[in-house]
Design an enzyme around this catalytic site. Structure first.
Site: not given
Length: 232
Positions: A143, A156
């Site tokens: 990501s 995250y």
């Protein structure tokens, strides 16, 4: 005939979103696709949809990527059904936004178990046979949160930094073995995971799938080791 005719690809997190889009694109190129996720109903729908298209075949295998035994069983099932696993897509992930001071320890554990340990379990399960054949491709979906951190994405982002580190180190480790490694870092994609996140423009899941197809259809002597996909 598609570019991946006769190849077998395992896609984790394949019941929806990016994983489902990747599975459809790879099957459209002729690959047999093994669909892994926890949601059996969605997996079965995906399996039926791809098989109706009549290109690559699909097989649904209910798998919890946080469970090492289930991940190893996934690779065994894929090999028994279609032969060697040529492509392994580590796509399954958890994205839970919160500040560290909120102390959501259980959510941290979920993200670490799936986003980091699950990726390693997948690699561990598929890599020995790839090395034995001197052929194969591991694609890790990271990501842009592995490049940039916000106050709501600390844990995250940490997991996606870890995925990028695993990809980078593994790519160096496997140089000249015939096994390729690609890390793909999407920007915000319009999926179930991103519904609560506000952003003016989001990518489509198919954009990431196209990046995967690009990476895995390069000549055997070419390794695309890093792709970042952002909206423009």
């Amino acid at each position: 005939m598609g570019k991946l005719q006769g190849k077998t690809a395992v896609i984790t997190g394949a019941s929806s979103g990016i994983g489902a889009a990747i599975a459809k694109e790879l099957a459209g190129e002729g690959a047999n696709v093994v669909l892994a996720a926890r949601r059996t109903d969605k997996l079965n729908e995906m399996e039926q949809e791809i098989n109706r298209q009549g290109s690559g075949k699909a097989l649904a295998v209910r798998t919890d990527m946080a469970n090492r035994d289930e991940v190893e069983g996934l690779v065994r099932t894929a090999s028994e059904a279609f032969g060697n696993v040529d492509i392994f897509i580590n796509n399954a992930g958890q994205m839970l936004s919160a500040t560290v001071q909120e102390g959501k320890v259980e959510e941290w554990e979920q993200m670490i178990d799936v986003n980091v340990k699950g990726v390693l379990y997948g690699i561990n399960a598929v890599l020995p046979s790839m090395l034995e054949r001197s052929s194969g491709h591991i694609v890790n979906i990271a990501s842009v949160s592995g490049l940039e951190v916000t106050k709501m994405s600390t844990v995250y982002s940490a997991t996606k930094f870890a995925v990028r580190a695993i990809s980078t180190g593994l790519e160096k480790e496997l140089a000249r073995t015939g096994v390729r490694v690609t890390n793909i870092s999407p920007g915000m994609v319009d999926t179930r995971l991103s519904k609560s996140v506000s952003e003016r423009k989001k990518l489509e899941a198919r954009d990431i799938a196209k990046a995967v197809v690009y990476a895995v259809t390069q000549p055997d002597y070419v390794n695309v080791n890093e792709i970042t996909v952002r909206p423009v």
